[in-house]
Design an enzyme around this catalytic site. Structure first.
Site, PDB file in Angstrom:
ATOM      1  CG  ASP A   1      -1.797  -0.481   5.199  1.00 54.71           C
ATOM      2  OD1 ASP A   1      -1.689   0.463   6.006  1.00 54.71           O
ATOM      3  OD2 ASP A   1      -2.282  -0.360   4.066  1.00 54.71           O
TER       4      ASP A   1
ATOM      5  CE  LYS B   1      -1.615   5.888   3.268  1.00 55.04           C
ATOM      6  NZ  LYS B   1      -2.494   4.786   2.825  1.00 55.04           N
TER       7      LYS B   1
ATOM      8  CD  GLN C   1      -4.607   4.214  -0.169  1.00 54.31           C
ATOM      9  OE1 GLN C   1      -3.468   4.306   0.269  1.00 54.31           O
ATOM     10  NE2 GLN C   1      -5.665   4.520   0.557  1.00 54.31           N
TER      11      GLN C   1
END
Ligand code: NAD
Length: 283
Positions: free
Chosen positions: A118, A51, A95
């Protein structure tokens, strides 16, 4: 059989994002993404690295906050609160998975919904299910973008999704429903999985088990989207679908790697750019 080439499409999307970032730069705006990584899980570290590299390629500013495995939840929440207030940060991503002593829901709910690139905050999840604009989780968004790019019509199609997690299967089911598909969502307790998969015009699989889906489970001419990522003992990366045999039976199929994975990264960048535009109200 045609390959749904996520790698190539993701490259095109990245190129377009790079150009948009340059336009924003001229207005003194740089989109910013903050990634929080807790612990030393190699897979998580590798996803976070991918990312960060993608941000760099497209001109998006990114910073990774690495925290030890034994971090207290309160410290994690304080970092998120700080990032919520930081005007240089448009997107915040934690994450997953988090260590067991941390309440994942509390952490995800602490992220400001307008920075939730997200799309895991219940606010954004609810908006997806209500077919309202918001942040769509990157993997489901990548799947729909890939299918649309190949002009796959979704309306009225029988879509079967295997795997019903909050981050992939459930939001993906809502996206297909919003496209007027007829959706079946299967999971570990689904009885006679093959009975469902054989009905699929479009089959999406996000489980994490190599070769779960075999040729016998596929309708002739079906479209197969393999979301699974599994590392075999010999180091090879494979999906959940028996690619070599299933590909002889279907009309379109995603490879692993090179299918949904790159589309997920590209979609995260799209969400970060969207957040930056919303912040600056410059469309
Ligand atoms: P998860 O463990 O949270 O969920 C797995 C789902 O599969 C659950 O709903 C479970 O009920 C179901 N399941 C388990 N065994 C099953 C079986 N035998 N038959 C039917 N359903 C079964 O996993 P997740 O986070 O959603 O990830 C799933 C897979 O997708 C993993 O391989 C993961 O690495 C991959 N993934 C890929 C991307 C990408 O960018 N390509 C993104 C996210 C996840």
């Amino acid at each position: 059989m045609q390959i749904l080439d996520g790698k190539a499409l993701a490259q095109n999307i990245e190129n377009a994002i790079q150009q948009e970032v340059q336009i924003l730069n001229k207005r003194n705006v740089t989109p910013g993404l903050a990634v929080i990584l807790v612990g030393n899980d190699p897979a998580s570290q590798s996803y976070v690295n991918m990312k960060a590299k993608a941000c760099k390629r497209t001109g998006i500013y990114s910073i990774t906050h690495e925290m030890p495995e034994n971090i207290q939840q309160e410290s994690l929440l304080q970092t998120i609160a700080m990032l919520n207030q930081n005007p240089n940060i448009d997107g915040i991503l934690v994450q997953l998975p988090l260590p067991k002593h941390i309440n994942t829901t509390a952490v995800l709910e602490a992220i400001a919904p307008q920075k939730d690139v997200d799309g895991f905050h219940p606010f954004n999840m609810g908006r997806i299910f209500a077919n309202l604009d918001g942040f769509i989780p990157a993997t489901p968004l990548g799947v729909i973008t890939l299918l649309k790019h190949y002009n796959v019509s979704l309306q009225g199609k029988n879509v079967v999704i295997v795997g019903a997690s909050n981050i992939v299967g459930k939001p993906l089911s809502a996206l297909f429903l919003n496209e007027n598909a007829t959706v079946t969502l299967c999971h570990i307790y689904t009885q006679n999985l093959a009975k469902h998969t054989k009905e699929a015009d479009i089959l999406c699989v996000a489980v994490g088990k190599p070769n779960l889906i075999t040729k016998e489970m596929i309708k002739e001419g079906a479209i197969v989207v393999d979301i699974g990522i599994n590392k075999l003992s010999d180091g090879r990366i494979v999906g959940d679908v028996d690619f070599s045999n299933v590909s002889t039976q279907c009309s379109f199929i995603t490879p692993v790697p090179g299918g949904v994975g790159p589309m997920t990264i590209a979609s995260l960048l799209q969400n970060t750019l969207k957040a930056a535009k919303l912040r600056t109200k410059k469309y």
